[in-house]
Write a protein that holds these residues in place. Structure first.
Motif, PDB file in Angstrom:
ATOM      1  N   GLU A  40       0.833  -1.193   0.000  1.00  0.00           N
ATOM      2  CA  GLU A  40       0.000   0.000   0.000  1.00  0.00           C
ATOM      3  C   GLU A  40       0.873   1.250   0.000  1.00  0.00           C
ATOM      4  O   GLU A  40       2.013   1.226   0.446  1.00  0.00           O
ATOM      5  CB  GLU A  40      -0.869  -0.020   1.261  1.00  0.00           C
ATOM      6  CG  GLU A  40      -2.056   0.909   1.205  1.00  0.00           C
ATOM      7  CD  GLU A  40      -2.945   0.803   2.455  1.00  0.00           C
ATOM      8  OE1 GLU A  40      -4.026   1.355   2.419  1.00  0.00           O
ATOM      9  OE2 GLU A  40      -2.536   0.170   3.448  1.00  0.00           O
TER      10      GLU A  40
ATOM     11  N   THR B 128       6.139  -1.005   0.001  1.00  0.00           N
ATOM     12  CA  THR B 128       5.124  -0.265   0.750  1.00  0.00           C
ATOM     13  C   THR B 128       5.671   1.126   1.054  1.00  0.00           C
ATOM     14  O   THR B 128       6.784   1.249   1.569  1.00  0.00           O
ATOM     15  CB  THR B 128       4.813  -0.987   2.074  1.00  0.00           C
ATOM     16  OG1 THR B 128       4.459  -2.333   1.780  1.00  0.00           O
ATOM     17  CG2 THR B 128       3.684  -0.310   2.818  1.00  0.00           C
TER      18      THR B 128
ATOM     19  N   ASP C 219      -2.507   5.913  -1.759  1.00  0.00           N
ATOM     20  CA  ASP C 219      -3.768   5.194  -1.945  1.00  0.00           C
ATOM     21  C   ASP C 219      -4.739   5.555  -0.830  1.00  0.00           C
ATOM     22  O   ASP C 219      -5.943   5.590  -1.011  1.00  0.00           O
ATOM     23  CB  ASP C 219      -3.553   3.673  -1.860  1.00  0.00           C
ATOM     24  CG  ASP C 219      -2.503   3.193  -2.836  1.00  0.00           C
ATOM     25  OD1 ASP C 219      -2.395   3.800  -3.917  1.00  0.00           O
ATOM     26  OD2 ASP C 219      -1.791   2.225  -2.501  1.00  0.00           O
ATOM     27  N   ARG C 220      -4.183   5.745   0.341  1.00  0.00           N
ATOM     28  CA  ARG C 220      -5.014   5.936   1.522  1.00  0.00           C
ATOM     29  C   ARG C 220      -4.318   6.919   2.444  1.00  0.00           C
ATOM     30  O   ARG C 220      -3.093   6.929   2.538  1.00  0.00           O
ATOM     31  CB  ARG C 220      -5.218   4.602   2.254  1.00  0.00           C
ATOM     32  CG  ARG C 220      -6.368   4.573   3.228  1.00  0.00           C
ATOM     33  CD  ARG C 220      -6.775   3.125   3.501  1.00  0.00           C
ATOM     34  NE  ARG C 220      -5.675   2.361   4.045  1.00  0.00           N
ATOM     35  CZ  ARG C 220      -5.393   2.306   5.348  1.00  0.00           C
ATOM     36  NH1 ARG C 220      -6.125   2.952   6.209  1.00  0.00           N
ATOM     37  NH2 ARG C 220      -4.368   1.595   5.774  1.00  0.00           N
TER      38      ARG C 220
END
Lengths: 306, 289
Positions: free
Chosen positions: A30, A186, A202-203
């Motif tokens: 992520e 990551t 992404d977040r």
């Protein structure tokens, strides 16, 4: 699988709750961002992940290990890019990579060719024998990021990666980081630049005063906390605030900044036309898509960069 | 263009996971064992930048001292009193000069460079982000400076032998004694340097009110016993005097009882041990904030 699991993570300095009961998880591969103004607790959170700041309470697992009790094991899987470059100015660019790699127990036979690859990645092959002092700010930043990759980490921690860089240098860096993410690294990024958060993450966790104020993807946050479009109006600094009440009915909500008014609405052009038709004549006007800046403003009543 | 391949021909897959790097568990294992050495290795590499000044202080200092003290002052002392402690003045003063020079070079290595590692270049923070631990960084720093001291003392000794100022038979033991005395002073100093937050003006105070008095009053140039008792304490608490007494014993046989030898050695070893422990503690505190 979670790379990071933080539960009620808290760091209290003598007079300050720098990080206040923060819980979050980051999944493998992520690209995760901590967005907030200076002093929001982002860097402290990053340092706790690396085990270089001891938490006051809460639990934290990085790749399944507690960084406080398994510091070397945790940090061997991390690449850390600190907020300010702490390169060794006595050494040249290549030796900076090699000597840093030694601290991961890596042999010279691995480090010598690796350093050449990393110099290429950082577009610094021609500067390999140049002392760090002679490199530009952007070059130093790229070298610091290359240095963080020397141990082939599975997680890269980037603390304000592009602060102080010019726009072109920022875009080069974002491109490099995006490629690493494509390869499965990551990324954990702190930033107070909304465009950087939108580009890289992404977040996001939106942080303020050591606490999480919102969480989600950039698009979801904008959808949840803002309208689709924003109309920016400038009437001159003395008239801006005076006109807030008068414009109240035109938009879903209004934020008054010292230099401009922000009108939140689904259709900016339509509102602008109505404002004009009403005989109000702004000095300048701009219709734009809502951004994370607007999300932050809505959540905290303050802008990201004071 | 293949996916994952940069226009310049770099394979990004290989960059992230080439498979050539040791796994993180193996990396950590190596660092557990050798982390202290990586720091020492880096610090010694950094000394390359000023090796001329290290060489200069190790070679030129004895040369100048021997000319000034041995031929100048020594001639005067020897002709008026027939030497000191039963030996010519040069023989008496040479071990003291060796110890004093090494102790004083610990000040250069363990004041500003240590503070700068936290404050200016912040290199210690870069180390703390690697697999190494703060205590390994602290120990590595001290070790590297210890290595420098051994090298400096060895060169100094060679020059003294070449000039005929000491008898080489047992005097080579001075190399270890001088390094021990240097670190017995340097390690506590490093622990103090690691706590400083400002620009280090404290160091000039240390130079003026600790190092200089120690150099002048710790029996380097004359036996401590010639001083009145109310000044002798400066020698008693200074690593320089304890080191110098031991160095004189091995260089020209200054008579020391076993008890005295144990006391001098014990003083230096305890000071060194306390200094190492405090340096480790202060590095760890500062790097784990």
């Amino acid at each position: 699988m979670s790379v990071i699991e933080a539960t009620q993570l808290t760091k209290v300095y003598s007079d300050l709750r720098a990080v206040d009961a923060v819980s979050f998880r980051v999944a493998t591969g992520e690209s995760f961002g901590l967005l907030g103004p200076n002093g929001a607790g982002k860097s402290t959170t990053m340092r706790m992940i690396g085990g270089t700041s001891l938490r006051t309470s809460g639990t934290l697992l990085v790749n399944g290990l507690d960084p406080e009790t398994h510091g070397p094991e945790v940090r061997a899987s991390l690449g850390v890019v600190p907020q300010t470059d702490n390169l060794d100015t006595e050494l040249n660019a290549r030796d900076n990579l090699i000597m840093y790699g030694r601290y991961f127990g890596l042999p010279y036979s691995y480090l010598r060719p690796k350093a050449e690859e990393l110099l290429q990645f950082a577009q610094l092959s021609e500067k390999a024998t140049e002392k760090v002092d002679n490199l530009s700010g952007g070059m130093k930043r790229r070298l610091t990021i290359a240095r963080a990759l020397v141990n082939e980490p599975s997680v890269l921690l980037l603390d304000e990666p592009t602060t102080g860089l010019d726009p072109q240098a920022r875009h080069i860096l974002w491109d490099r980081l995006f490629r690493l993410k494509e390869q499965g690294v990551t990324l954990i990024v702190t930033t107070h630049f909304m465009d950087e958060a939108e580009q890289l993450c992404d977040r996001l966790l939106v942080m303020d005063h050591g606490q999480i104020v919102a969480e989600g993807s950039p698009a979801a946050l904008i959808q949840q906390y803002s309208t689709r479009e924003v109309l920016e109006l400038r009437f001159g600094s003395d008239r801006n605030v005076a006109l807030v009440e008068r414009l109240r009915g035109y938009a879903d909500s209004i934020e008054a900044l010292p230099d401009r008014l922000l009108l939140y609405t689904a259709d900016g052009e339509a509102v602008l036309a109505r404002v004009r038709a009403d005989g109000l004549d702004p000095v300048t006007s701009l219709v734009r898509r809502a951004s994370l800046e607007d999300v932050f403003l809505r959540l905290t009543g303050r802008s990201l960069i004071d | 263009m293949t996916e994952g391949v940069d226009p310049v021909g770099l394979d990004f897959n290989a960059l992230a996971y080439s498979g050539r790097a040791l796994g993180s568990a193996r990396q950590a294992q190596n660092v557990h064992r050798w982390g202290w050495w990586y720091q020492a290795e880096w610090r010694l590499l950094g000394m390359k930048a000023y090796w001329t000044s290290i060489l200069g202080s190790a070679v030129l200092t004895p040369l100048l001292y021997v000319l000034a003290m041995g031929i100048g002052l020594g001639a005067l002392v020897d002709s008026s009193s027939g030497g000191v402690e039963g030996v010519p003045y040069l023989t008496f003063v040479a071990p003291g000069l060796l110890v004093a020079t090494v102790v004083m070079s610990s000040v250069n290595e363990l004041t500003f460079p240590v503070m700068g590692g936290f404050k200016w270049q912040k290199l210690y923070f870069a180390r703390a982000a690697t697999a190494a631990t703060p205590s390994q960084v602290a120990v590595g720093e001290l070790l590297a400076v210890g290595v420098r001291m051994v090298a400096e003392a060895a060169l100094f000794w060679v020059v003294l032998v070449a000039l005929g100022a000491v008898d080489p038979r047992w005097s080579w033991l001075m190399i270890g004694i001088a390094a021990l005395a240097g670190m017995a002073f340097g390690a506590p100093l490093a622990s103090y340097s690691a706590t400083l937050e400002d620009e280090g003006f404290e160091f000039s105070m240390i130079q003026r009110f600790v190092v200089m008095p120690m150099f002048l009053f710790a029996g380097t140039f004359y036996p401590l016993a010639t001083m009145p008792l109310y000044l002798q304490w400066i020698g008693w608490i200074s690593p320089m005097w304890h080191g110098t007494q031991l160095a004189r014993a091995v260089a020209f046989g200054l008579p020391l009882t076993n008890g005295e030898v144990a006391m001098h050695l014990g003083f230096l070893v305890i000071l060194l041990a306390v200094g190492i422990a405090l340096t480790v503690r202060n590095f760890t505190r500062r790097l784990n904030r």
